[in-house]
Design a protein around this motif. Sequence first.
Motif, PDB file in Angstrom:
ATOM      1  N   SER A  94      43.329 -34.023  36.874  1.00 20.47           N
ATOM      2  CA  SER A  94      43.046 -34.678  35.599  1.00 20.47           C
ATOM      3  C   SER A  94      43.660 -33.925  34.426  1.00 20.47           C
ATOM      4  N   ASP A  95      44.136 -34.677  33.455  1.00 24.52           N
ATOM      5  CA  ASP A  95      44.678 -34.073  32.228  1.00 24.52           C
ATOM      6  C   ASP A  95      43.606 -33.312  31.453  1.00 24.52           C
ATOM      7  N   ARG A  96      42.336 -33.660  31.645  1.00 21.76           N
ATOM      8  CA  ARG A  96      41.252 -32.991  30.927  1.00 21.76           C
ATOM      9  C   ARG A  96      41.156 -31.503  31.276  1.00 21.76           C
ATOM     10  N   LEU A  97      41.669 -31.121  32.438  1.00 19.83           N
ATOM     11  CA  LEU A  97      41.669 -29.707  32.828  1.00 19.83           C
ATOM     12  C   LEU A  97      42.643 -28.889  31.990  1.00 19.83           C
ATOM     13  N   PHE A  98      43.636 -29.568  31.434  1.00 18.84           N
ATOM     14  CA  PHE A  98      44.707 -28.877  30.725  1.00 18.84           C
ATOM     15  C   PHE A  98      44.801 -29.379  29.291  1.00 18.84           C
ATOM     16  N   TRP A  99      43.680 -29.344  28.593  1.00 15.47           N
ATOM     17  CA  TRP A  99      43.585 -29.863  27.236  1.00 15.47           C
ATOM     18  C   TRP A  99      44.468 -29.095  26.246  1.00 15.47           C
ATOM     19  N   ASP A 100      44.761 -27.846  26.549  1.00 10.74           N
ATOM     20  CA  ASP A 100      45.483 -26.991  25.602  1.00 10.74           C
ATOM     21  C   ASP A 100      46.975 -26.842  25.907  1.00 10.74           C
ATOM     22  N   VAL A 101      47.438 -27.481  26.959  1.00  9.94           N
ATOM     23  CA  VAL A 101      48.858 -27.455  27.312  1.00  9.94           C
ATOM     24  C   VAL A 101      49.306 -28.862  27.670  1.00  9.94           C
ATOM     25  N   ASP A 102      50.594 -29.069  27.684  1.00  8.20           N
ATOM     26  CA  ASP A 102      51.124 -30.366  28.091  1.00  8.20           C
ATOM     27  C   ASP A 102      51.130 -30.409  29.619  1.00  8.20           C
ATOM     28  N   PRO A 103      50.273 -31.240  30.221  1.00 11.21           N
ATOM     29  CA  PRO A 103      50.187 -31.288  31.684  1.00 11.21           C
ATOM     30  C   PRO A 103      51.513 -31.650  32.357  1.00 11.21           C
ATOM     31  N   LYS A 104      52.356 -32.387  31.648  1.00 10.57           N
ATOM     32  CA  LYS A 104      53.640 -32.799  32.223  1.00 10.57           C
ATOM     33  C   LYS A 104      54.613 -31.625  32.339  1.00 10.57           C
ATOM     34  N   SER A 105      54.349 -30.569  31.602  1.00 12.27           N
ATOM     35  CA  SER A 105      55.252 -29.410  31.642  1.00 12.27           C
ATOM     36  C   SER A 105      54.831 -28.379  32.689  1.00 12.27           C
ATOM     37  N   LEU A 106      53.682 -28.572  33.319  1.00 10.99           N
ATOM     38  CA  LEU A 106      53.192 -27.602  34.293  1.00 10.99           C
ATOM     39  C   LEU A 106      53.929 -27.727  35.623  1.00 10.99           C
ATOM     40  N   ASP A 107      54.108 -26.601  36.252  1.00  9.82           N
ATOM     41  CA  ASP A 107      54.783 -26.529  37.538  1.00  9.82           C
ATOM     42  C   ASP A 107      53.815 -25.947  38.565  1.00  9.82           C
ATOM     43  N   TRP A 108      53.751 -26.529  39.753  1.00  9.09           N
ATOM     44  CA  TRP A 108      52.808 -26.094  40.790  1.00  9.09           C
ATOM     45  C   TRP A 108      52.947 -24.608  41.117  1.00  9.09           C
ATOM     46  N   GLU A 109      54.142 -24.099  41.140  1.00  7.82           N
ATOM     47  CA  GLU A 109      54.345 -22.694  41.512  1.00  7.82           C
ATOM     48  C   GLU A 109      54.330 -21.753  40.312  1.00  7.82           C
ATOM     49  N   LYS A 110      55.019 -22.119  39.267  1.00  7.92           N
ATOM     50  CA  LYS A 110      55.119 -21.248  38.089  1.00  7.92           C
ATOM     51  C   LYS A 110      53.759 -21.049  37.406  1.00  7.92           C
ATOM     52  N   ASP A 111      52.935 -22.087  37.393  1.00  2.74           N
ATOM     53  CA  ASP A 111      51.652 -22.050  36.691  1.00  2.74           C
ATOM     54  C   ASP A 111      50.462 -21.996  37.651  1.00  2.74           C
ATOM     55  N   ILE A 112      50.660 -21.372  38.784  1.00 14.14           N
ATOM     56  CA  ILE A 112      49.639 -21.358  39.831  1.00 14.14           C
ATOM     57  C   ILE A 112      48.312 -20.746  39.361  1.00 14.14           C
ATOM     58  N   SER A 113      48.355 -19.657  38.614  1.00 16.19           N
ATOM     59  CA  SER A 113      47.115 -19.011  38.156  1.00 16.19           C
ATOM     60  C   SER A 113      46.321 -19.925  37.226  1.00 16.19           C
ATOM     61  N   LEU A 114      47.004 -20.574  36.309  1.00 15.92           N
ATOM     62  CA  LEU A 114      46.333 -21.493  35.387  1.00 15.92           C
ATOM     63  C   LEU A 114      45.718 -22.664  36.146  1.00 15.92           C
TER      64      LEU A 114
END
Length: 96
Positions: A6-26
């Motif tokens: 859900s986009d609600r998990l990532f309210w402070d970042v653009d969810p479309k810019s997230l990468d499964w590997e690069k942003d794994i911790s987030l």
Amino acid sequence: MLDNLSDRLFWDVDPKSLDWEKDISLIISRVLERGTLQEWRTIEQRYGLNKIVSVAKEIRSLDLLAINFLAQISGTPITEFRCYNTKQLNQKHWTY
């Protein structure tokens, strides 16, 4: 793009810019602290329990419920999580 999260998990970042590997911790921290069971299953299927635990051990801040959940389902001692040890060192004064 993070399918099934859900986009609600990532309210402070653009969810479309997230990468499964690069942003794994987030991704792991947000799902552990605020995600649904379905979202948990999504990351568990994507990364596997061992990888999730490995990444979570290095995260500086996770709530105690998330740490306990991972410790219980993985059989990992809670003291191996960096965020647990950090919280133990930085306890608030008893009047708070």
